[in-house]
Design a protein around this motif. Structure first.
Motif, PDB file in Angstrom:
ATOM      1  N   ILE A   1       0.850  -1.203   0.000  1.00  0.00           N
ATOM      2  CA  ILE A   1       0.000   0.000   0.000  1.00  0.00           C
ATOM      3  C   ILE A   1       0.885   1.253   0.000  1.00  0.00           C
ATOM      4  N   LEU A   2       1.881   1.251   0.891  1.00  0.00           N
ATOM      5  CA  LEU A   2       2.730   2.439   1.012  1.00  0.00           C
ATOM      6  C   LEU A   2       3.509   2.697  -0.276  1.00  0.00           C
ATOM      7  N   SER A   3       3.974   1.631  -0.871  1.00  0.00           N
ATOM      8  CA  SER A   3       4.774   1.780  -2.079  1.00  0.00           C
ATOM      9  C   SER A   3       3.915   2.312  -3.241  1.00  0.00           C
ATOM     10  N   SER A   4       2.707   1.779  -3.376  1.00  0.00           N
ATOM     11  CA  SER A   4       1.781   2.270  -4.410  1.00  0.00           C
ATOM     12  C   SER A   4       1.396   3.713  -4.141  1.00  0.00           C
ATOM     13  N   ALA A   5       1.081   3.996  -2.871  1.00  0.00           N
ATOM     14  CA  ALA A   5       0.619   5.339  -2.497  1.00  0.00           C
ATOM     15  C   ALA A   5       1.717   6.355  -2.754  1.00  0.00           C
ATOM     16  N   SER A   6       2.951   5.959  -2.494  1.00  0.00           N
ATOM     17  CA  SER A   6       4.049   6.903  -2.687  1.00  0.00           C
ATOM     18  C   SER A   6       4.208   7.231  -4.175  1.00  0.00           C
ATOM     19  N   LYS A   7       4.065   6.208  -5.007  1.00  0.00           N
ATOM     20  CA  LYS A   7       4.144   6.437  -6.458  1.00  0.00           C
ATOM     21  C   LYS A   7       3.026   7.387  -6.901  1.00  0.00           C
ATOM     22  N   LEU A   8       1.848   7.140  -6.382  1.00  0.00           N
ATOM     23  CA  LEU A   8       0.676   7.935  -6.774  1.00  0.00           C
ATOM     24  C   LEU A   8       0.835   9.384  -6.289  1.00  0.00           C
ATOM     25  N   SER A   9       1.329   9.523  -5.057  1.00  0.00           N
ATOM     26  CA  SER A   9       1.353  10.877  -4.484  1.00  0.00           C
ATOM     27  C   SER A   9       2.424  11.749  -5.141  1.00  0.00           C
ATOM     28  N   GLN A  10       3.344  11.139  -5.875  1.00  0.00           N
ATOM     29  CA  GLN A  10       4.301  11.973  -6.621  1.00  0.00           C
ATOM     30  C   GLN A  10       3.598  12.707  -7.762  1.00  0.00           C
ATOM     31  N   GLY A  11       2.392  12.258  -8.083  1.00  0.00           N
ATOM     32  CA  GLY A  11       1.609  12.913  -9.130  1.00  0.00           C
ATOM     33  C   GLY A  11       2.271  12.822 -10.495  1.00  0.00           C
ATOM     34  N   ASP A  12       3.039  11.800 -10.696  1.00  0.00           N
ATOM     35  CA  ASP A  12       3.797  11.692 -11.947  1.00  0.00           C
ATOM     36  C   ASP A  12       3.634  10.270 -12.501  1.00  0.00           C
ATOM     37  N   VAL A  13       2.379   9.924 -12.737  1.00  0.00           N
ATOM     38  CA  VAL A  13       2.098   8.551 -13.186  1.00  0.00           C
ATOM     39  C   VAL A  13       2.036   8.543 -14.708  1.00  0.00           C
ATOM     40  N   LYS A  14       3.069   8.024 -15.313  1.00  0.00           N
ATOM     41  CA  LYS A  14       3.200   8.054 -16.780  1.00  0.00           C
ATOM     42  C   LYS A  14       3.464   6.644 -17.305  1.00  0.00           C
ATOM     43  N   TYR A  15       3.579   6.526 -18.624  1.00  0.00           N
ATOM     44  CA  TYR A  15       4.031   5.252 -19.181  1.00  0.00           C
ATOM     45  C   TYR A  15       5.375   4.898 -18.559  1.00  0.00           C
ATOM     46  N   CYS A  16       5.619   3.578 -18.464  1.00  0.00           N
ATOM     47  CA  CYS A  16       6.956   3.168 -18.018  1.00  0.00           C
ATOM     48  C   CYS A  16       7.469   2.137 -19.028  1.00  0.00           C
ATOM     49  N   PRO A  17       8.702   1.644 -18.911  1.00  0.00           N
ATOM     50  CA  PRO A  17       9.163   0.656 -19.884  1.00  0.00           C
ATOM     51  C   PRO A  17       8.159  -0.499 -19.995  1.00  0.00           C
ATOM     52  N   SER A  18       7.883  -0.962 -21.217  1.00  0.00           N
ATOM     53  CA  SER A  18       6.779  -1.932 -21.345  1.00  0.00           C
ATOM     54  C   SER A  18       7.097  -3.277 -20.715  1.00  0.00           C
ATOM     55  N   ASP A  19       8.368  -3.579 -20.507  1.00  0.00           N
ATOM     56  CA  ASP A  19       8.659  -4.862 -19.833  1.00  0.00           C
ATOM     57  C   ASP A  19       8.665  -4.725 -18.314  1.00  0.00           C
ATOM     58  N   GLY A  20       8.387  -3.523 -17.796  1.00  0.00           N
ATOM     59  CA  GLY A  20       8.247  -3.374 -16.356  1.00  0.00           C
ATOM     60  C   GLY A  20       9.199  -2.350 -15.773  1.00  0.00           C
ATOM     61  N   LEU A  21       8.865  -1.830 -14.574  1.00  0.00           N
ATOM     62  CA  LEU A  21       9.742  -0.887 -13.873  1.00  0.00           C
ATOM     63  C   LEU A  21      11.046  -1.604 -13.533  1.00  0.00           C
ATOM     64  N   PRO A  22      12.192  -0.990 -13.836  1.00  0.00           N
ATOM     65  CA  PRO A  22      13.458  -1.657 -13.517  1.00  0.00           C
ATOM     66  C   PRO A  22      13.545  -2.097 -12.043  1.00  0.00           C
ATOM     67  N   SER A  23      13.008  -1.280 -11.131  1.00  0.00           N
ATOM     68  CA  SER A  23      13.109  -1.648  -9.704  1.00  0.00           C
ATOM     69  C   SER A  23      12.256  -2.876  -9.384  1.00  0.00           C
ATOM     70  N   LEU A  24      11.109  -3.017 -10.048  1.00  0.00           N
ATOM     71  CA  LEU A  24      10.292  -4.224  -9.817  1.00  0.00           C
ATOM     72  C   LEU A  24      10.999  -5.437 -10.422  1.00  0.00           C
ATOM     73  N   LYS A  25      11.573  -5.248 -11.592  1.00  0.00           N
ATOM     74  CA  LYS A  25      12.279  -6.380 -12.212  1.00  0.00           C
ATOM     75  C   LYS A  25      13.431  -6.853 -11.313  1.00  0.00           C
ATOM     76  N   LYS A  26      14.070  -5.898 -10.662  1.00  0.00           N
ATOM     77  CA  LYS A  26      15.154  -6.246  -9.731  1.00  0.00           C
ATOM     78  C   LYS A  26      14.598  -7.114  -8.575  1.00  0.00           C
TER      79      LYS A  26
END
Ligand code: PMP
Length: 405
Positions: A49-74
């Protein structure tokens, strides 16, 4: 209104349809018990929840690499190393909108029209439909009556020069069976030797009971991942009860991932980065969460087995993983669709007909809900089917009247 022959031939998802029926009945105030649904009741892990909320609260939700966020892939690479003892590169991983989309993309990526895919019954309802959606041909292999474990000899007989892939789902939805280590070793060796893709749908692989483990396929190959035929599907939906986040992934040779990535880029662009951040939070958070869920579900499994054991004529293979069992109701009806709809009407209990999983005469019952749901749901089924039960029962002030199947 005309639709394509192919799309028109795809059947509705029975589990999603039943969810909708149950929702409508509940909305009308009916005391429905849902033993159909494949999702645990737990709340989302706080780290997700916190990780999603932090992404959302940056107010910068855009396309990301189509194979996934590098940090999630890590985080997925770390997970793969811990769970499978396999080190893979970022180019071996693609993140999709759910394991479902990952499986569809992989089939789209590897199949030519008329290529065959071997599917082991009982199977997850979506496999045959997805194979048909990419103009492939599903070839179903059914185990001997009364067992849910596939036999290598039956699979070898079903394989032809057109076989492109075999799908293995263990722990298995809908039977709860964990395929034996010897079988996984044999099928890995067979697929590597015959150059057939082995798609391991491991979405339940940590939800196993009684000290078992689901044997990880990589253990049985000596090939480098780039030369291997192994494709592993995974996700957060079942292990963390995060079904609504819609994040799954696939680990495969990079040549496959590159094409899957093109397919994904031209269809969905990417999975939502807000949800990917949630998945990362779950994977990097405290893993005692998964263990707590596993123990709750194992306890529910024991309750379900106890209730079912007092049911005359119904036999059930004790699930070794997942949150499903697939009792044999042929003593009451050989038509599982009729039986399931009878139970919904008369006992207000949702079950899924075994026919949908290639196992007619059986019903899939989920024990992912509360102990109360499991106990009462099975008691109501017993009441509705047992000729010696009373003619009516009260659920609160609602009177259920006994009727014949
Ligand atoms: N594979 C199996 C065997 C499943 O049971 C499910 C969900 N019911 C999926 C894949 C799809 O998982 P997701 O929700 O991540 O798309």
């Amino acid at each position: 209104m005309s639709v394509s022959e192919l799309a028109g031939a795809i059947v509705e998802s029975p589990t999603l349809r039943l969810n909708e029926e149950a929702r409508l009945l509940r909305e009308r105030g009916e005391p429905v018990i849902h033993l159909g649904i494949g999702e645990p009741k737990n709340k989302t892990p706080i780290t997700a929840i916190l990780s999603s909320a932090s992404k959302l609260s940056q107010g910068d939700v855009k396309y990301c690499p189509s194979d996934g966020l590098p940090s999630l892939k890590k985080a997925i690479i770390r997970y793969t190393e811990e769970a499978y003892d396999k080190v893979v590169a970022p180019e071996n991983v693609i993140v999709s909108s759910g394991a479902k989309q990952a499986i569809f993309n992989i089939l789209y990526t590897i199949l030519n029209p008329q290529d065959e895919v071997v599917i082991l019954a009982p199977y997850w309802v979506s496999y045959p439909e997805m194979v048909k959606m990419v103009y492939g041909v599903p070839v179903i292999v059914t185990p001997e009556d009364g067992r849910f474990h596939p036999r290598m000899a039956d699979i070898e007989r079903a394989v032809s020069s057109s076989t492109k892939a075999i799908i293995v789902n263990s722990p298995n939805n809908p039977s709860g069976v964990v395929y034996r280590e010897e079988f996984i070793a044999q099928i890995v060796e067979f697929c590597e030797r015959r150059k057939i893709y082995l798609i391991m749908d491991d979405i339940y692989h940590k939800l196993v009971f009684d000290g078992r483990i689901a044997p990880p396929c990589y253990r049985f190959t000596t090939k480098d991942i780039e030369d291997s035929r192994l494709i592993v599907i995974n996700g957060i939906a079942k292990l963390y009860g995060m079904t609504g986040f819609r994040i799954g992934w696939c680990v495969a040779p990079r040549k496959i991932i590159t094409v899957m990535n093109n397919v994904q880029a031209q269809t969905t662009s990417c999975a939502s980065p807000v949800m990917q951040a949630g998945a990362e939070g779950a994977l990097l958070g405290l893993q005692s969460f998964v263990e707590a869920l596993r123990l709750t579900i194992q306890n529910n499994r024991d309750v379900a087995m106890r209730e079912l054991s007092s049911f005359n004529g119904v036999t059930t293979c004790k699930p070794e993983g997942t949150f499903y069992c697939l009792p044999d109701f042929r003593a009451y009806s050989s038509n599982s669709v009729e039986l399931s709809s009878f139970l919904l009407k008369k006992a207000l209990v949702v079950t899924v007909p075994g026919r949908e999983f290639g196992m007619e005469g059986h019903l899939r019952l989920s024990f992912a809900g509360t102990v109360k749901d499991v106990t009462e749901g099975i008691a109501r089924i017993k009441w509705a089917l047992d000729p010696t039960s009373p003619n009516d029962i009260y659920i609160g002030d609602k009177r259920l009247i006994r009727d014949w199947l």
